[in-house]
Scaffold this motif. Structure first.
Motif, PDB file in Angstrom:
ATOM      1  N   ASP A 158      66.543  43.618 -53.366  1.00 43.02           N
ATOM      2  CA  ASP A 158      67.427  44.791 -53.445  1.00 43.02           C
ATOM      3  C   ASP A 158      67.329  45.437 -54.824  1.00 43.02           C
ATOM      4  O   ASP A 158      67.283  46.672 -54.949  1.00 43.02           O
ATOM      5  CB  ASP A 158      68.878  44.371 -53.179  1.00 43.02           C
ATOM      6  CG  ASP A 158      69.147  44.072 -51.716  1.00 43.02           C
ATOM      7  OD1 ASP A 158      68.313  44.448 -50.867  1.00 43.02           O
ATOM      8  OD2 ASP A 158      70.184  43.441 -51.420  1.00 43.02           O
ATOM      9  N   GLN A 159      67.292  44.602 -55.847  1.00 44.54           N
ATOM     10  CA  GLN A 159      67.244  45.101 -57.224  1.00 44.54           C
ATOM     11  C   GLN A 159      65.952  45.865 -57.489  1.00 44.54           C
ATOM     12  O   GLN A 159      65.976  46.979 -58.032  1.00 44.54           O
ATOM     13  CB  GLN A 159      67.350  43.917 -58.191  1.00 44.54           C
ATOM     14  CG  GLN A 159      67.152  44.291 -59.662  1.00 44.54           C
ATOM     15  CD  GLN A 159      67.024  43.067 -60.548  1.00 44.54           C
ATOM     16  OE1 GLN A 159      67.578  42.007 -60.252  1.00 44.54           O
ATOM     17  NE2 GLN A 159      66.256  43.193 -61.622  1.00 44.54           N
ATOM     18  N   THR A 161      63.660  47.081 -55.303  1.00 45.74           N
ATOM     19  CA  THR A 161      63.429  48.244 -54.446  1.00 45.74           C
ATOM     20  C   THR A 161      64.252  49.433 -54.938  1.00 45.74           C
ATOM     21  O   THR A 161      63.810  50.578 -54.819  1.00 45.74           O
ATOM     22  CB  THR A 161      63.753  47.941 -52.974  1.00 45.74           C
ATOM     23  OG1 THR A 161      65.069  47.397 -52.868  1.00 45.74           O
ATOM     24  CG2 THR A 161      62.747  46.973 -52.385  1.00 45.74           C
ATOM     25  N   SER A 162      65.406  49.158 -55.496  1.00 49.91           N
ATOM     26  CA  SER A 162      66.188  50.237 -56.108  1.00 49.91           C
ATOM     27  C   SER A 162      65.454  50.814 -57.309  1.00 49.91           C
ATOM     28  O   SER A 162      65.462  52.026 -57.542  1.00 49.91           O
ATOM     29  CB  SER A 162      67.564  49.715 -56.532  1.00 49.91           C
ATOM     30  OG  SER A 162      68.326  49.306 -55.416  1.00 49.91           O
ATOM     31  N   GLN A 163      64.801  49.954 -58.090  1.00 49.27           N
ATOM     32  CA  GLN A 163      63.982  50.431 -59.203  1.00 49.27           C
ATOM     33  C   GLN A 163      62.870  51.348 -58.697  1.00 49.27           C
ATOM     34  O   GLN A 163      62.595  52.398 -59.277  1.00 49.27           O
ATOM     35  CB  GLN A 163      63.339  49.247 -59.935  1.00 49.27           C
ATOM     36  CG  GLN A 163      64.254  48.365 -60.743  1.00 49.27           C
ATOM     37  CD  GLN A 163      63.475  47.201 -61.357  1.00 49.27           C
ATOM     38  OE1 GLN A 163      62.253  47.244 -61.457  1.00 49.27           O
ATOM     39  NE2 GLN A 163      64.181  46.154 -61.754  1.00 49.27           N
ATOM     40  N   ALA A 165      62.673  53.223 -56.176  1.00 47.30           N
ATOM     41  CA  ALA A 165      63.116  54.513 -55.644  1.00 47.30           C
ATOM     42  C   ALA A 165      63.485  55.510 -56.734  1.00 47.30           C
ATOM     43  O   ALA A 165      63.671  56.697 -56.453  1.00 47.30           O
ATOM     44  CB  ALA A 165      64.304  54.307 -54.711  1.00 47.30           C
ATOM     45  N   VAL A 166      63.589  55.048 -57.976  1.00 43.35           N
ATOM     46  CA  VAL A 166      63.893  55.955 -59.090  1.00 43.35           C
ATOM     47  C   VAL A 166      62.639  56.779 -59.394  1.00 43.35           C
ATOM     48  O   VAL A 166      61.569  56.212 -59.631  1.00 43.35           O
ATOM     49  CB  VAL A 166      64.328  55.160 -60.340  1.00 43.35           C
ATOM     50  CG1 VAL A 166      64.529  56.100 -61.525  1.00 43.35           C
ATOM     51  CG2 VAL A 166      65.601  54.382 -60.042  1.00 43.35           C
ATOM     52  N   ASN A 169      60.052  55.876 -62.072  1.00 40.88           N
ATOM     53  CA  ASN A 169      59.345  54.603 -61.968  1.00 40.88           C
ATOM     54  C   ASN A 169      58.113  54.667 -61.075  1.00 40.88           C
ATOM     55  O   ASN A 169      57.425  53.659 -60.892  1.00 40.88           O
ATOM     56  CB  ASN A 169      60.296  53.512 -61.465  1.00 40.88           C
ATOM     57  CG  ASN A 169      61.334  53.134 -62.497  1.00 40.88           C
ATOM     58  OD1 ASN A 169      61.140  53.356 -63.688  1.00 40.88           O
ATOM     59  ND2 ASN A 169      62.451  52.585 -62.053  1.00 40.88           N
ATOM     60  N   GLY A 173      58.612  48.556 -58.781  1.00 45.42           N
ATOM     61  CA  GLY A 173      59.728  47.709 -59.160  1.00 45.42           C
ATOM     62  C   GLY A 173      59.270  46.268 -59.265  1.00 45.42           C
ATOM     63  O   GLY A 173      58.466  45.809 -58.453  1.00 45.42           O
ATOM     64  N   GLN A 197      60.932  59.788 -52.733  1.00 51.14           N
ATOM     65  CA  GLN A 197      61.875  58.681 -52.893  1.00 51.14           C
ATOM     66  C   GLN A 197      62.287  58.046 -51.565  1.00 51.14           C
ATOM     67  O   GLN A 197      62.214  56.826 -51.397  1.00 51.14           O
ATOM     68  CB  GLN A 197      63.116  59.182 -53.635  1.00 51.14           C
ATOM     69  CG  GLN A 197      64.181  58.124 -53.865  1.00 51.14           C
ATOM     70  CD  GLN A 197      65.373  58.673 -54.647  1.00 51.14           C
ATOM     71  OE1 GLN A 197      65.331  59.780 -55.169  1.00 51.14           O
ATOM     72  NE2 GLN A 197      66.430  57.896 -54.720  1.00 51.14           N
ATOM     73  N   SER A 201      61.427  54.209 -50.026  1.00 44.58           N
ATOM     74  CA  SER A 201      62.462  53.232 -49.682  1.00 44.58           C
ATOM     75  C   SER A 201      62.319  52.752 -48.244  1.00 44.58           C
ATOM     76  O   SER A 201      62.507  51.562 -47.945  1.00 44.58           O
ATOM     77  CB  SER A 201      63.850  53.833 -49.895  1.00 44.58           C
ATOM     78  OG  SER A 201      64.063  54.174 -51.253  1.00 44.58           O
TER      79      SER A 201
END
Length: 262
Positions: A158-159, A161-163, A165-166, A169, A173, A197, A201
């Motif tokens: 989760d951490q 994949t959030s990176q 999507a920024v 980046n 991630g 984005q 995701s």
């Protein structure tokens, strides 16, 4: 015609400069349903490949096309974001050489390496999620505490994949988490940089969604699609290495591969 001859010359030069022995790819796909229906398509693929190599060596990624109208060919190549320029250059040159050896008659081809990915097609695939072809590697050994491991793995995924999507980046991630004083979990995700984005995701969610089917409770796993890549291991495998870490080259004999095709 002069432009084509120039690119063919460049292609010949870089093929000749590659060592005879190259690393084996993780997988490839040659679509037998989409053949090179004209000599012009073959010429356009030959013109496209050096552009992909040159662009990726310079930028770590490139997406471009070659030719016109019905014979136009689209291509994308990308290196893993954490690898050095030297490793990226070597990998993408190997990929361009090997894909022509393996997919001699096909106009839709993909090849995956540990450090890079390359594909081309007569259809414009840029910006679209493609999970039609999947290559899965999983460690044959299971973890000793599946409940704790899967909880920590889910949180780490989760951490990162959030990176990814920024926007800044570029679809990347990576991170790690301590499972015990002596055991660390490492993970990396990456989308191809043509994806916006939301599609990035979506692709990563589909890739990670395969864990229960192919990688349940396994010590390591890789999911490779044409649009994204996901991997986790119980040893360091990505750069940069922290102080005291060594890049581990674990034998692939401890892994099993599965290929999913339409």
């Amino acid at each position: 015609m002069a432009s084509l001859l120039f690119h063919l010359l460049l292609f010949f030069i870089f093929l000749c400069s590659i060592p005879a022995e190259s690393a084996d790819p993780l997988g490839d796909f040659c679509n037998n349903n989409i053949n090179r229906s004209s000599s012009q398509i073959s010429e356009n693929i030959d013109g496209l490949l050096p552009l992909l190599v040159q662009g990726t060596i310079l930028n770590g990624y490139t997406a471009t096309s070659y030719g016109k109208a019905k014979d136009q060919v689209y291509g994308l190549a990308q290196c893993r974001a954490d690898v050095s320029g030297k490793d990226c250059s070597s990998c993408i040159q190997d990929a361009a050489k090997e894909i022509t050896n393996r997919c001699t008659d096909q106009a839709d081809a993909r090849i995956w390496y540990d450090f890079c990915f390359l594909r081309y097609d007569i259809k414009n695939f840029f910006g679209k999620v493609d999970v039609s072809i999947g290559i899965f590697y999983y460690n044959v050994e299971n973890v000793t505490d599946p409940e704790t491991f899967n909880k920590q793995l889910g949180a780490l995924m989760d951490q990162i994949t959030s990176q990814a999507a920024v926007p800044g980046n570029k679809g990347n991630g990576r991170g790690k988490t301590k499972l015990s004083p002596f055991l660390t979990l490492y993970a990396l995700v990456q989308c191809t940089r043509d994806l916006p984005q939301l599609p990035c995701s979506q692709c990563l969610a589909i890739a990670i969604g395969n864990f229960p089917s192919f990688c349940d409770n396994r010590k390591g796993c890789r999911v490779l699609y044409s649009s994204c890549y996901v991997r986790y291991e119980l040893y360091p495998f990505y750069f940069p290495l922290d102080s005291g870490e060594d890049l581990t080259n674990t034998s692939m004999t401890s892994y099993v591969s599965v290929v999913s095709k339409p």
